[in-house]
Motif scaffolding. Structure first.
Motif, mmCIF file in Angstrom:
data_model
loop_
_atom_site.group_PDB
_atom_site.id
_atom_site.type_symbol
_atom_site.label_atom_id
_atom_site.label_comp_id
_atom_site.label_asym_id
_atom_site.label_seq_id
_atom_site.Cartn_x
_atom_site.Cartn_y
_atom_site.Cartn_z
ATOM 1 N N THR A 33 -6.851 -37.424 22.632
ATOM 2 C CA THR A 33 -5.540 -36.867 22.903
ATOM 3 C C THR A 33 -4.259 -37.402 22.093
ATOM 4 O O THR A 33 -3.631 -36.770 21.367
ATOM 5 N N MET A 34 -4.294 -38.795 22.382
ATOM 6 C CA MET A 34 -3.102 -39.332 21.682
ATOM 7 C C MET A 34 -3.183 -39.451 20.278
ATOM 8 O O MET A 34 -2.237 -39.237 19.718
ATOM 9 N N ARG A 35 -4.227 -39.857 19.714
ATOM 10 C CA ARG A 35 -4.492 -39.812 18.436
ATOM 11 C C ARG A 35 -4.160 -38.283 17.711
ATOM 12 O O ARG A 35 -3.752 -38.386 16.441
ATOM 13 N N ILE A 36 -4.497 -37.226 18.341
ATOM 14 C CA ILE A 36 -4.338 -36.006 17.606
ATOM 15 C C ILE A 36 -2.913 -35.673 17.688
ATOM 16 O O ILE A 36 -2.159 -35.135 16.659
ATOM 17 N N LYS A 37 -2.173 -36.048 18.838
ATOM 18 C CA LYS A 37 -0.755 -35.755 18.811
ATOM 19 C C LYS A 37 -0.013 -36.634 17.583
ATOM 20 O O LYS A 37 0.812 -36.214 16.934
ATOM 21 N N GLU A 38 -0.626 -37.920 17.500
ATOM 22 C CA GLU A 38 0.083 -38.686 16.681
ATOM 23 C C GLU A 38 -0.042 -37.931 15.187
ATOM 24 O O GLU A 38 0.769 -38.186 14.299
ATOM 25 N N LEU A 39 -1.381 -37.553 14.870
ATOM 26 C CA LEU A 39 -1.643 -37.036 13.677
ATOM 27 C C LEU A 39 -0.694 -35.721 13.363
ATOM 28 O O LEU A 39 -0.178 -35.513 12.245
ATOM 29 N N GLU A 40 -0.647 -34.662 14.479
ATOM 30 C CA GLU A 40 0.326 -33.825 14.380
ATOM 31 C C GLU A 40 1.563 -34.021 14.298
ATOM 32 O O GLU A 40 2.153 -33.333 13.175
ATOM 33 N N ALA A 41 2.093 -35.100 14.579
ATOM 34 C CA ALA A 41 3.512 -35.475 14.509
ATOM 35 C C ALA A 41 3.759 -36.054 13.179
ATOM 36 O O ALA A 41 4.713 -35.517 12.413
ATOM 37 N N GLU A 42 2.872 -36.721 12.635
ATOM 38 C CA GLU A 42 2.922 -37.096 11.094
ATOM 39 C C GLU A 42 2.770 -36.228 10.213
ATOM 40 O O GLU A 42 3.469 -36.211 9.003
ATOM 41 N N LEU A 43 2.058 -34.980 10.171
ATOM 42 C CA LEU A 43 1.919 -33.800 9.409
ATOM 43 C C LEU A 43 2.880 -32.821 9.651
ATOM 44 O O LEU A 43 2.884 -31.878 8.837
ATOM 45 N N GLU A 44 3.449 -33.043 10.665
ATOM 46 C CA GLU A 44 4.436 -32.060 11.391
ATOM 47 C C GLU A 44 3.855 -30.527 11.412
ATOM 48 O O GLU A 44 4.439 -29.593 10.923
ATOM 49 N N GLN A 45 2.661 -30.405 11.902
ATOM 50 C CA GLN A 45 1.831 -29.211 12.052
ATOM 51 C C GLN A 45 0.968 -29.256 13.141
ATOM 52 O O GLN A 45 0.431 -30.421 13.524
ATOM 53 N N GLN A 46 1.007 -28.234 13.727
ATOM 54 C CA GLN A 46 0.167 -28.151 15.045
ATOM 55 C C GLN A 46 -1.450 -27.936 14.333
ATOM 56 O O GLN A 46 -1.605 -27.031 13.662
ATOM 57 N N LEU A 47 -2.383 -28.596 14.871
ATOM 58 C CA LEU A 47 -3.803 -28.668 14.211
ATOM 59 C C LEU A 47 -4.579 -27.842 15.099
ATOM 60 O O LEU A 47 -5.602 -27.338 14.628
ATOM 61 N N PHE A 48 -4.289 -27.746 16.516
ATOM 62 C CA PHE A 48 -5.289 -27.291 17.390
ATOM 63 C C PHE A 48 -4.586 -26.213 18.212
ATOM 64 O O PHE A 48 -3.618 -26.657 18.801
ATOM 65 N N ILE A 49 -5.320 -25.387 18.619
ATOM 66 C CA ILE A 49 -4.824 -24.441 19.887
ATOM 67 C C ILE A 49 -5.278 -24.873 21.125
ATOM 68 O O ILE A 49 -6.654 -24.691 20.988
ATOM 69 N N ARG A 50 -4.896 -25.119 22.068
ATOM 70 C CA ARG A 50 -5.295 -25.694 23.352
ATOM 71 C C ARG A 50 -5.743 -24.395 24.208
ATOM 72 O O ARG A 50 -4.791 -23.696 24.490
ATOM 73 N N GLN A 51 -7.041 -24.318 24.673
ATOM 74 C CA GLN A 51 -7.456 -23.155 25.385
ATOM 75 C C GLN A 51 -8.180 -23.837 26.793
ATOM 76 O O GLN A 51 -8.630 -25.062 26.670
ATOM 77 N N LYS A 52 -8.280 -22.755 27.840
ATOM 78 C CA LYS A 52 -9.127 -23.542 28.938
ATOM 79 C C LYS A 52 -10.526 -24.119 28.584
ATOM 80 O O LYS A 52 -11.155 -24.946 29.363
ATOM 81 N N SER A 53 -11.147 -23.298 27.720
ATOM 82 C CA SER A 53 -12.597 -23.616 27.534
ATOM 83 C C SER A 53 -12.684 -24.709 26.271
ATOM 84 O O SER A 53 -13.780 -25.143 25.978
ATOM 85 N N GLY A 54 -11.403 -25.144 25.775
ATOM 86 C CA GLY A 54 -11.556 -26.173 24.747
ATOM 87 C C GLY A 54 -10.257 -25.813 23.548
ATOM 88 O O GLY A 54 -9.369 -25.445 24.214
ATOM 89 N N VAL A 55 -10.448 -26.311 22.429
ATOM 90 C CA VAL A 55 -9.466 -26.156 21.508
ATOM 91 C C VAL A 55 -10.234 -25.484 20.051
ATOM 92 O O VAL A 55 -11.441 -25.555 19.872
ATOM 93 N N VAL A 56 -9.372 -24.708 19.460
ATOM 94 C CA VAL A 56 -9.776 -24.074 18.281
ATOM 95 C C VAL A 56 -8.567 -24.651 16.945
ATOM 96 O O VAL A 56 -7.472 -24.813 17.266
ATOM 97 N N LEU A 57 -9.230 -24.607 16.002
ATOM 98 C CA LEU A 57 -8.170 -25.030 14.644
ATOM 99 C C LEU A 57 -7.349 -23.969 14.488
ATOM 100 O O LEU A 57 -7.330 -22.871 14.654
ATOM 101 N N THR A 58 -6.081 -24.479 14.293
ATOM 102 C CA THR A 58 -5.001 -23.424 13.840
ATOM 103 C C THR A 58 -5.236 -23.228 12.196
ATOM 104 O O THR A 58 -6.215 -24.009 11.642
#
Length: 322
Positions: A33-58
């Motif tokens: 979770t931390m690494r993905i948040k760091e990557l999204e912050a660096e790219l300034e883009q949301q990479l995943f949509i969080r859902q109850k059943s998991g995540v999907v790519l934006t």
């Protein structure tokens, strides 16, 4: 941006779950979770949509995934190239259609393992479409697929030719009798993307034949067992249907060469540098497959629907794809 971040990102994209990705990369979920948040912050883009059943790519995640896989592939290739002493070793990820894996590959794999014990082999079976996608996305190093494909991303090489036959139960004695029963038949096939399935569907379309039902099945054994019991018909390589080890009471119905003869092709990424493990495998496979009997180049003579032997059957066979 770190390589470990990219590997974690690709693992999450592949599994659709932070928990499953953590297990694959041998870490804890909080770290993923931390690494993905760091990557999204660096790219300034949301990479995943969080859902109850998991995540999907934006959409941005899908775009970034292709680049991340390329970066990781090039990193792995560069490391392998520097460590390549000419003696095959390391991981070799192969793919194959299930029919090829069942009857053509066992001896090749046995000999390869005996010659190159330092290579860790893996084999994934799937449809031709699935295998091409796996090559494109760097998930496989090479794969055996049906036919040549217009795809600039692939290096393609014919390895052998198969003869396809219609397969029915023993109760159907001839091709004309089978053609007459097509409107009442269930056709048993692999899922969409199977090369043999698309060949059969193309023949039906060209010949104006409409089967009663198309039923998808997941395994070769399941298809053949159902065909032998009279549940339906299928299209498979003749070598599979006549494999004595299967001991199934099936009837093979030969088709004209325009339809029956199909090429099995080995593919890999055109922009990837094959290491010694892959080069050695291809050489061994070519040597083994060169010993296969060549298909008769003569024209097949089949009876038409009236029972008279002709070069091509009447209306249905005249519509066979050229």
């Amino acid at each position: 941006m770190e390589m470990r971040q990219l590997r974690i990102f690709c693992a999450v994209a592949e599994h659709g779950s932070f928990t499953a990705a953590a297990q694959k990369v041998h870490t804890v979920q909080s770290n993923v979770t931390m690494r993905i948040k760091e990557l999204e912050a660096e790219l300034e883009q949301q990479l995943f949509i969080r859902q109850k059943s998991g995540v999907v790519l934006t959409p941005a995640g899908h775009t970034f995934l292709a680049y991340a896989r390329r970066i990781l592939q090039l990193t792995d290739e560069s490391r392998a190239a520097l460590q390549d002493t000419g003696t095959p070793s390391g991981l070799l990820r192969l793919g194959s259609m299930e029919t090829t894996a069942a009857i053509r590959l066992p001896q090749v794999l046995i000999q390869y393992r005996e010659r190159y014990p330092q290579v860790q082999l893996s084999l994934q079976t799937g449809t031709t479409a699935e295998l091409i996608k796996a090559i494109e996305t760097h998930q496989l190093d090479g794969a055996f697929v049906g036919g040549f494909h217009q795809n600039a991303a692939l290096t393609q090489e014919e390895v052998f030719e198969e003869e396809l036959v219609l397969v029915s139960s023993k109760a159907v004695e001839s091709l004309p009798a089978l053609i007459e029963k097509i409107p009442q038949q269930t056709v048993l096939v692999f899922r969409t993307g199977c090369f043999y399935r698309s060949t059969l569907e193309h023949w039906f379309y060209q010949a104006g034949l409409v089967p009663n039902q198309i039923m998808e099945m997941g395994t070769l054994d399941g298809i053949l067992s159902c065909v032998a019991s009279g549940m339906g018909i299928t299209l498979l390589p003749k070598a599979i249907a006549q494999n004595g080890s299967l001991r199934l009471p099936v009837q093979c119905h030969e088709l004209p060469p325009e339809v029956a003869r199909v090429k099995t092709v080995f593919i890999r990424r055109a922009d990837a540098n094959p290491g010694s493990a892959l080069r050695s495998f291809v050489a061994l496979a070519q040597a083994q497959f060169a010993q296969l009997p060549k298909l008769d180049q003569g024209e097949a003579e089949l009876p038409d629907l009236t029972g008279q032997p002709v070069g091509l059957p009447s209306s249905a066979a005249q519509a066979l794809p050229q």
